[in-house]
Every structure is written in C-alpha cells, then in structure tokens.
Write a protein that holds these residues in place. Structure first.
Motif, PDB file in Angstrom:
ATOM      1  N   GLY A   1       0.795  -1.221   0.000  1.00 30.38           N
ATOM      2  CA  GLY A   1       0.000   0.000   0.000  1.00 30.38           C
ATOM      3  C   GLY A   1       0.827   1.270   0.000  1.00 30.38           C
ATOM      4  O   GLY A   1       0.273   2.367   0.024  1.00 30.38           O
ATOM      5  N   GLN A   2       2.145   1.134  -0.014  1.00 30.66           N
ATOM      6  CA  GLN A   2       3.022   2.299  -0.013  1.00 30.66           C
ATOM      7  C   GLN A   2       3.898   2.286  -1.262  1.00 30.66           C
ATOM      8  O   GLN A   2       3.926   1.324  -2.018  1.00 30.66           O
ATOM      9  CB  GLN A   2       3.900   2.289   1.246  1.00 30.66           C
ATOM     10  CG  GLN A   2       3.118   2.351   2.547  1.00 30.66           C
ATOM     11  CD  GLN A   2       4.032   2.259   3.762  1.00 30.66           C
ATOM     12  OE1 GLN A   2       5.212   2.007   3.633  1.00 30.66           O
ATOM     13  NE2 GLN A   2       3.456   2.452   4.947  1.00 30.66           N
ATOM     14  N   SER A   3       4.594   3.368  -1.498  1.00 30.49           N
ATOM     15  CA  SER A   3       5.485   3.460  -2.644  1.00 30.49           C
ATOM     16  C   SER A   3       6.649   2.478  -2.480  1.00 30.49           C
ATOM     17  O   SER A   3       7.073   2.182  -1.368  1.00 30.49           O
ATOM     18  CB  SER A   3       6.037   4.878  -2.791  1.00 30.49           C
ATOM     19  OG  SER A   3       4.982   5.792  -3.023  1.00 30.49           O
TER      20      SER A   3
END
Length: 400
Positions: free
Chosen positions: A298-300
């Motif tokens: 869910g993050q870069s």
C-alpha cells in the motif's frame, strides 16, 4: 569480393491457388525453369478446377503436391519436406483467401500448411476482383504480410474476368519473373567480412516476476543481420528477447541482460571486422535482485538502481581494426547530441533515431534515420522500411 550473384537460391516452391489467372502460372513456372531453377509445385483443390496438376508435373518434372495425390516415398511429412527444400516460395496467383490464411497463420490444407512451415523468403502475387482487393480486410492482410517480411507484388489494372476493367488483374508472367529476379539477385560486397550485430532489448530482473526493459522489437538489428548475410558477410547476431524469427544463415546468440550482452560482445569483438550495436540496452539494473516476489504494502516502492556499463563506449576505446557503428535514440537536438556521442564513443558511424515520433522507430515497420560520420555532413534516410534502411546502412559501411 564485390559483385552480384543469385546467392545459391536454386529451389523454388510455387504455390498455386484458385482463380482464373491460374493459366498464367504455368508460364511463371516455365520462366524459372528456363533460368536454371529447380521448381516444385503445390496446388489447392480450387486451383485444380482451372488447370490440372498434370500440366505442372510435365513442366516441373516433379510430382505436384495436393491434398489428395500421394507424394514421394522419402517424404515422411510432405509439407515439412517441401518447406525445408525451399529456397524461395512463390504464391501465384494468390487469392484473397490465401492472403487471409497467411496473414493469420492458418493452415487447413496442404498449401497453407507448407507455406506456414516455410522459413525461406516468400513472394506473393495477388489476383482477384477489384472489389475484393480494395476491401479493408484484404488491405489489412497485405500490410500484415509486408510487416512480416513477405514481398507482395501489387496487382495490375486491366480487364477482369467479370467483364470490366479494374485493379486486381494478375501481372504478366514476364513482369513477375523480373520482379522476383531483381529481389533475389543480391550484391556480394560483404563477402568474407566478419560482422557482429547486437539487436533487441535487454531485460533486468527486479524480482522473479518483474523486470526493467524497453520497447525495442529488434526489427532493425534483425534486418541488418539478414541483409548482411545475404550480401555475403559472416554474421553473428547477439539478441535480446524478441518475437522475431531467426535470420537465415546467421549465427544467433541469445542474451537477456546488459551484463550478458557485454560479455558475449567482448568475446566476439576481436575476430570481427565490423561491429554494429543496434541493441537497445537498459540504462540501469537493480542493485539487488529480490529472491521472492516483492509484495504490495500500500506504499510506494523504491528501487536502488545502478547504471549499466556503456558497452558501446568501451568498445570504442579498445577497438583496433574494427569499424564500429552505434545507434542512438534521441528526442531533441538530434544532430548536436548525436555528434557528441559519435566523438565521445569513438565511432566510425552513428545511426540516429528520433524516438519522439510515433510513426517510426520502436515496434514500427518503418523508420527514418540520419547517418553521422566524423567530419561529414549527416545523411538522411527518409522514412522507409527497416529492410531498406538496413541496406543503406550497409551501403554506407562499404565506403568505410
């Protein structure tokens, strides 16, 4: 070492499909036999309704391949035997039906199956009603065949079987013979030259399912390899992953990454007279390839990228007797940036591509390039097929 010759293409397979123009095919076969070629004929069932197979058996002195007639005893798989025997395949007359089959890889009778199995150069001479020729689907099939490297002779305009004039008439046998003869008579100005070519993209792994690469199809490098081999050169092709058929008469070395490309090119560099680096090399690789698939959280995600070696520049610094040709893809200040690379990498020639255009270059059938050489004005090769560009590049090379 210079001159022209037939490059030993002595076996011609003639594929005859159904249409009123079948009667002209007999003269086409006779023309090739008179010129010293050995000819074998295959006919569709529809073609035999216009002219019997016996006509072509008498002309060719070989049995005619059909869907029903037994073939020679030694031919265990007849369509493969004919395909492997063939140096040149000629489809005449070519109906809209066989064009559609060839363009889409269909094989439902002897003729279409043997054509699909044939790796030799193919020459197609369409003949049909004007309305059928002009249909969008037929033109789409013709463009597909040309993109696949098939030579297509456009039909003539004249009196059609339907009783009116229009485009779709089969050209005269003499025109067909000369059209094919011109295409298979190849200069041998590279005879004895050892030539190394790189082509296609390189691929850099990120994890077991992801990778970094580019849009290169490899078409330009493969065209150069085939044309150089046809002109007599001893060609080695170092290729990244492509969807292209291997060029005939060329030694092919498959690679994946920039590191592998560098290794194979350096191994072969000393023994070659000319080196053409047409591969699109990935600029970076990941510092550490993940052993397992990287999961989304869910993050870069940040990749630690390391620059790949400049293979072309390295070759430019170690070359001795070799003529070195590079390719450059630019989007702006083409000539200025290209000349800088020409000097910096110590090249004998640079092929400059404008990759800002969508109608040429990566994955396209056509291209437009500029040839840069030290202390010479740039030479423009206007938009044309990659095969023709390959020949012009090789022409320029012979002047070196």
């Amino acid at each position: 070492m210079k001159g022209t010759k037939n490059v030993s293409k002595k076996h011609i397979a003639v594929y005859i499909t159904g249409g009123i123009a079948v009667y002209k095919a007999a003269q086409v076969v006779r023309s090739f036999i008179k010129a010293g070629f050995e000819v074998k004929v295959a006919m569709t069932s529809a073609a035999q309704k216009f002219v019997t197979a016996q006509t072509f058996e008498v002309l060719s002195t070989h049995h005619v391949y059909t869907d029903h007639v037994p073939t020679e005893d030694q031919e265990f798989v007849p369509h493969i035997a004919l395909a492997d025997w063939t140096d040149i395949a000629v489809v005449v007359p070519a109906t809209a039906n066989i064009l559609a089959k060839m363009a889409n890889g269909l094989a439902d009778d002897f003729v279409s199956t043997a054509i699909l199995a044939t790796r030799a150069p193919k020459f197609v001479i369409p003949a049909m009603n004007e309305n059928m020729w002009q249909q969008v689907s037929t033109q789409r099939n013709v463009h597909t065949l040309k993109d696949d490297g098939v030579s297509v002779m456009f039909p003539a305009t004249g009196f059609l079987a339907e009783g009116y004039s229009g485009r779709g008439r089969m050209p005269e046998p003499e025109e067909i013979f000369h059209w094919i003869s011109e295409k298979i008579t190849v200069k041998q100005d590279l005879a004895g030259v050892n030539l190394l070519i790189s082509a296609g993209p390189t691929v850099e792994e990120i994890d077991p399912v992801r990778y970094l690469t580019n849009h290169s199809s490899g078409k330009m490098g493969y065209a150069l390899a085939q044309k150089a081999a046809d002109r007599g050169a001893n060609v080695t092709l170092v290729s990244g992953p492509t969807q292209l058929s291997k060029p005939s008469g060329v030694a092919v070395i498959d690679i994946i990454s920039a590191k592998e490309l560098q290794q194979k090119v350096k191994e072969k560099f000393e023994q070659n007279d000319v080196v053409i680096m047409a591969a699109a090399v990935s600029d970076f690789h990941v510092k550490q390839i993940a052993k397992q698939k990287i999961k989304k959280n869910g993050q870069s995600m940040h990749l630690d990228l390391v620059a790949n070696p400049d293979i072309l520049a390295d070759l430019g610094h170690i070359k001795t007797h070799q003529k070195l040709v590079g390719f450059a893809a630019e989007t702006q200040n083409l000539i200025e940036n290209g000349n800088k690379k020409l000097v910096k990498k110590n090249l004998d020639m640079l092929v400059l591509n404008d990759v800002s255009r969508k109608d040429i270059g990566f994955n396209a059938a056509d291209n437009e390039v500029r040839l840069l050489r030290p202390k010479k004005e740039p030479k423009l090769i206007a938009k044309t097929s990659k095969d023709k560009i390959a020949d012009e590049i090789l022409d320029e090379l012979t002047s070196l």
